[in-house]
Scaffold this active site. Sequence first.
Site, mmCIF file in Angstrom:
data_model
loop_
_atom_site.group_PDB
_atom_site.id
_atom_site.type_symbol
_atom_site.label_atom_id
_atom_site.label_comp_id
_atom_site.label_asym_id
_atom_site.label_seq_id
_atom_site.Cartn_x
_atom_site.Cartn_y
_atom_site.Cartn_z
ATOM 1 N N GLY A 192 -10.636 14.875 -29.602
ATOM 2 C CA GLY A 192 -10.951 16.299 -29.563
ATOM 3 C C GLY A 192 -12.417 16.452 -29.263
ATOM 4 O O GLY A 192 -13.257 16.047 -30.052
ATOM 5 N N HIS A 193 -12.726 16.969 -28.085
ATOM 6 C CA HIS A 193 -14.129 17.165 -27.718
ATOM 7 C C HIS A 193 -14.425 18.652 -27.745
ATOM 8 O O HIS A 193 -13.774 19.427 -27.059
ATOM 9 C CB HIS A 193 -14.401 16.621 -26.312
ATOM 10 N N ASP A 227 -16.553 11.167 -32.571
ATOM 11 C CA ASP A 227 -17.079 12.461 -33.025
ATOM 12 C C ASP A 227 -18.598 12.515 -32.961
ATOM 13 O O ASP A 227 -19.236 13.199 -33.756
ATOM 14 C CB ASP A 227 -16.609 12.777 -34.460
ATOM 15 N N LYS A 261 -19.836 13.618 -27.852
ATOM 16 C CA LYS A 261 -19.752 13.208 -26.440
ATOM 17 C C LYS A 261 -19.387 14.381 -25.538
ATOM 18 O O LYS A 261 -19.839 14.466 -24.406
ATOM 19 C CB LYS A 261 -18.692 12.101 -26.264
ATOM 20 N N GLN A 306 -13.029 8.752 -28.563
ATOM 21 C CA GLN A 306 -13.212 7.959 -29.787
ATOM 22 C C GLN A 306 -14.573 7.238 -29.735
ATOM 23 O O GLN A 306 -15.469 7.725 -29.056
ATOM 24 C CB GLN A 306 -12.063 6.966 -30.000
HETATM 25 P P1 GDP Z 1 -16.851 14.249 -29.569
HETATM 26 O O1 GDP Z 1 -15.406 13.959 -29.766
HETATM 27 O O2 GDP Z 1 -17.704 13.042 -29.551
HETATM 28 O O3 GDP Z 1 -17.101 15.152 -28.399
HETATM 29 O O4 GDP Z 1 -17.322 15.057 -30.847
HETATM 30 P P2 GDP Z 1 -16.636 16.322 -31.560
HETATM 31 O O5 GDP Z 1 -16.415 17.387 -30.577
HETATM 32 O O6 GDP Z 1 -15.486 15.878 -32.375
HETATM 33 O O7 GDP Z 1 -17.737 16.706 -32.612
HETATM 34 C C1 GDP Z 1 -18.967 17.129 -32.270
HETATM 35 C C2 GDP Z 1 -19.178 18.515 -32.890
HETATM 36 O O8 GDP Z 1 -20.552 18.713 -33.080
HETATM 37 C C3 GDP Z 1 -18.717 19.643 -31.995
HETATM 38 O O9 GDP Z 1 -18.276 20.706 -32.781
HETATM 39 C C4 GDP Z 1 -19.982 20.028 -31.242
HETATM 40 O O10 GDP Z 1 -20.005 21.385 -30.819
HETATM 41 C C5 GDP Z 1 -21.017 19.794 -32.282
HETATM 42 N N1 GDP Z 1 -22.317 19.348 -31.796
HETATM 43 C C6 GDP Z 1 -22.594 18.552 -30.731
HETATM 44 N N2 GDP Z 1 -23.914 18.304 -30.672
HETATM 45 C C7 GDP Z 1 -24.471 18.956 -31.734
HETATM 46 C C8 GDP Z 1 -25.811 19.042 -32.234
HETATM 47 O O11 GDP Z 1 -26.745 18.465 -31.709
HETATM 48 N N3 GDP Z 1 -25.981 19.767 -33.381
HETATM 49 C C9 GDP Z 1 -24.972 20.404 -34.012
HETATM 50 N N4 GDP Z 1 -25.244 21.080 -35.113
HETATM 51 N N5 GDP Z 1 -23.697 20.338 -33.561
HETATM 52 C C10 GDP Z 1 -23.473 19.616 -32.446
#
Ligand code: GDP
Length: 430
Positions: A41-42, A14, A17, A225
């Site tokens: 979940g991205h 999370d 990525k 992950q």
């Molecule tokens: P992933 O699985 O690593 O892709 O991460 P997730 O999608 O689960 O969580 C990342 C969340 O943070 C998503 O809702 C993104 O839209 C959001 N996000 C990503 N980068 C940023 C950021 O720099 N600032 C903020 N406020 N939200 C972000």
Amino acid sequence: MPNNITIVGIQWGDEGKGKITDLLAGDAAAVIRYQGGANAGHTVVVEGRRIVLHQIPSGILNPESLCVIGPAVVIDPETLIQEAESLRVHDIAVTPERLAISRSAHVVLPFHKRLDALREASRGAAKIGTTGRGIGPAYEDLFARTGIRMMDFCEPDRLVTALRRVLPERNLLITHLGGEPFDAEQMTEATIEQGRALAPYLRDVGAAVHDVLSSGRRVLFESAQGTLLDVLHGTYPFVTSSLTTAPAAFPLLGVGVPEHRRVLGVVKAYTTRVGAGPFPTEDPGSIGQRLRDVGGEYGATTGRPRRCGFLYLPALRYAIRVNGVTGLAVTKLDVLSGLAEMPVCHAYRFGGDVVNTIHPEHFEDPALTPLYETWEGWSEDLSAARSLTDLPAAARTFLDRLSAALEVPVVLVSTGSGREATIFAQDPWA
Ligand code: GDP
């Protein structure tokens, strides 16, 4: 110049990525998802639209890149078809020209999910915190050589034979745990349409990616992950069932390790974790709650509130070593705005020793005591910052301290969920 970047989370997942992959996919001929399943979940936000991807690589929003689901991903056919449909609603074409699925990828079927849920329920207080999506049991079948691959799934004769092989043993366990058993013929019948829908996407993906790489075009490898959830190198047993680290990308896909490569370690400006397991810098208090609220720290797949806490440098140093990280992508820096100061764990005390880099075997030991420094915060909103010089001095100092403590340069900084809310400190491909 390297023509491939592996994007890896260096915490418990999370980290953001998906946003980083989507951002860099604009320059990539292919984007490859190489492990995990629909438990990931991205979330990608483009032009105000929030798109959640579970199995399809986050490059799908860039019409030029081929998206590849590699052989070590365990595929949930039903949700994959739904995911493709939900993208079409956003006018994103998911066609065999855009999406290639490995013939050898294993499938997650309803019996895997039932087993996952029954097992987790039977663990009582010792729950692992699995998402219940059947990922663990599907990987068990892969390694037990009783698994069902996409090439079996898409051919009813092969599928029924494979199910007759695997179901008797799985049904024993399911009924032992109080569940209803499954029937091979019925399951084949119920999934024929799914197999038909997915068959046109099957390809020898290793060969396809090898061609892209050897022609010098750019490739992104996207992990799901995070490093601390890796089944071998994470905080076992509170881990996922796949290899989540960056070096795993190449053997898991079926291409040799390229001579020149970049590994972008994605690190959130604080720490979160979903599910059970040790989390030494968790803050159950007001800062943790604030990070959860401002950062929207609720799972994209499950909606579960994430546990939140402070940066944990010893774990980051470990993840940098395990992955061979060459640059950092620091995300969610904006979430820290408004904190006058923040504790950052720079080391921990274990017995009489001060330890800078985690040893996973210390994790569950109550003798582990985090040691904190206080880093100065800032109050400014960062969302409009487009270069490092647009950031308040304290935010720049935060990034400098992080880079110095981890001995890795900061390549990019994310200050919001949209593509535009990004600062490139360096060229990620350089
Ligand atoms: P992933 O699985 O690593 O892709 O991460 P997730 O999608 O689960 O969580 C990342 C969340 O943070 C998503 O809702 C993104 O839209 C959001 N996000 C990503 N980068 C940023 C950021 O720099 N600032 C903020 N406020 N939200 C972000």
